[in-house]
Design a protein around this motif. Structure first.
Motif, PDB file in Angstrom:
ATOM      1  N   ALA A 184       0.829  -1.207   0.000  1.00 31.52           N
ATOM      2  CA  ALA A 184       0.000   0.000   0.000  1.00 31.52           C
ATOM      3  C   ALA A 184       0.861   1.255   0.000  1.00 31.52           C
ATOM      4  O   ALA A 184       0.529   2.254  -0.651  1.00 31.52           O
ATOM      5  N   GLY A 189      -2.532  -0.080  -3.258  1.00 36.51           N
ATOM      6  CA  GLY A 189      -3.700  -0.392  -2.438  1.00 36.51           C
ATOM      7  C   GLY A 189      -4.810  -1.096  -3.181  1.00 36.51           C
ATOM      8  O   GLY A 189      -5.539  -1.920  -2.607  1.00 36.51           O
ATOM      9  N   ASP A 190      -4.966  -0.815  -4.492  1.00 33.99           N
ATOM     10  CA  ASP A 190      -6.037  -1.424  -5.279  1.00 33.99           C
ATOM     11  C   ASP A 190      -5.583  -2.668  -6.036  1.00 33.99           C
ATOM     12  O   ASP A 190      -6.364  -3.258  -6.795  1.00 33.99           O
ATOM     13  N   ARG A 212      -5.670  -3.488  -0.034  1.00 38.95           N
ATOM     14  CA  ARG A 212      -6.309  -2.675   0.998  1.00 38.95           C
ATOM     15  C   ARG A 212      -7.190  -3.497   1.949  1.00 38.95           C
ATOM     16  O   ARG A 212      -7.293  -3.192   3.138  1.00 38.95           O
ATOM     17  N   ASP A 213      -7.846  -4.556   1.443  1.00 39.07           N
ATOM     18  CA  ASP A 213      -8.834  -5.251   2.286  1.00 39.07           C
ATOM     19  C   ASP A 213      -8.566  -6.736   2.525  1.00 39.07           C
ATOM     20  O   ASP A 213      -9.318  -7.405   3.227  1.00 39.07           O
TER      21      ASP A 213
END
Length: 258
Positions: A184, A189-190, A212-213
């Motif tokens: 990140a 992040g994507d 990110r997740d």
């Protein structure tokens, strides 16, 4: 006459059918089989009658034997019984500490051979139809360990996070959050991520998300070791992602040419 010797054999990624014919023949000739935690125990069915089979595996947080103790057992068994097979998950030369065992055997005057295996780094993504390279998307892939001998995150992770390569990270679930923070921090992040636990086996579990997740998704799914982490745009090519794989590849290639 008894002939002490050592064969380091790759057991493949977990599916007992993903082992080479040469590996099976070597198992059938062994007087002793010393097997790892990641080697499928079904492969022991190839052992000849009377062969000694012994677990000497290591998992995160649970070491049956230290590496030095394993080296000692190899030498002791070879001198006492003859042909020792050291059965290692994946490929012996991919984070398998094979060189340490080879050095110990040679120092004791024991000849060594290596039977390569199919590495989980390649086979586990392939089993989920995630290519490591795809024309127009990336030109290379990295395979790295999550942690070094000292327990720190490998410095290579930071270098890999700056590239367009697919990054395959092994032995890294305990450092997942910190590793994703590194990606990140380099604007990724994507970037899509897939985590596959116990890949190629009947116990396989997979979670997909983004840098990110993915930590939250993995925690929710209860994923842990052993697992392979794949970071890169190629994760989008998994069949359950956006439809139309051919158009995705074409669009990605066109965008790279602009």
């Amino acid at each position: 006459m008894m002939e002490p010797r050592l064969s380091l054999v790759g057991a493949g990624p977990g599916d007992p059918e993903l082992i080479t014919l040469k590996a099976i023949k070597t198992l059938q000739q062994a007087d002793v089989i010393l097997y790892d935690a990641l080697a499928n125990e079904e492969l022991l069915s190839y052992a000849k009658p009377g062969a000694i089979t012994r677990f000497v595996g290591k998992r995160y947080g649970c070491h049956a034997l230290s590496q030095q103790e394993i080296n000692h057992v190899i030498i002791e068994m070879a001198l006492a019984h003859g042909h020792v097979v050291r059965l290692k998950g994946g490929d012996p030369f991919v984070f398998g500490r094979a060189q340490e065992e080879i050095a110990a055997a040679r120092e004791a005057g024991i000849p060594v051979q290596v039977v390569p295996g199919i590495s989980s780094a390649v086979a586990v993504p392939a089993g989920q139809m995630i290519p490591l390279t795809c024309r127009g998307i990336n030109e290379s892939f990295w395979v790295t360990t999550g942690t070094t001998q000292s327990g720190e995150i490998s410095a290579d992770i930071k270098l890999a996070a700056q590239s367009s390569a697919t990054v395959i990270i092994l032995m890294a679930m305990s450092k997942l959050e910190a590793i994703m923070e590194i990606f990140a921090g380099h604007g990724k992040g994507d970037t899509p991520v897939a985590i596959i636990q116990e890949g190629t086996t009947s116990r396989e579990k997979m979670v997909m998300g983004t840098v990110r997740d993915i930590v939250f998704r993995a925690q929710y799914a209860g994923l842990g070791n052993p697992a392979v982490i794949i970071v890169g745009e190629v994760v989008k090519l998994h069949p359950t992602m956006l439809p139309g794989l051919e158009s995705q590849v074409a669009d990605a290639y066109a965008s790279r040419q602009q």
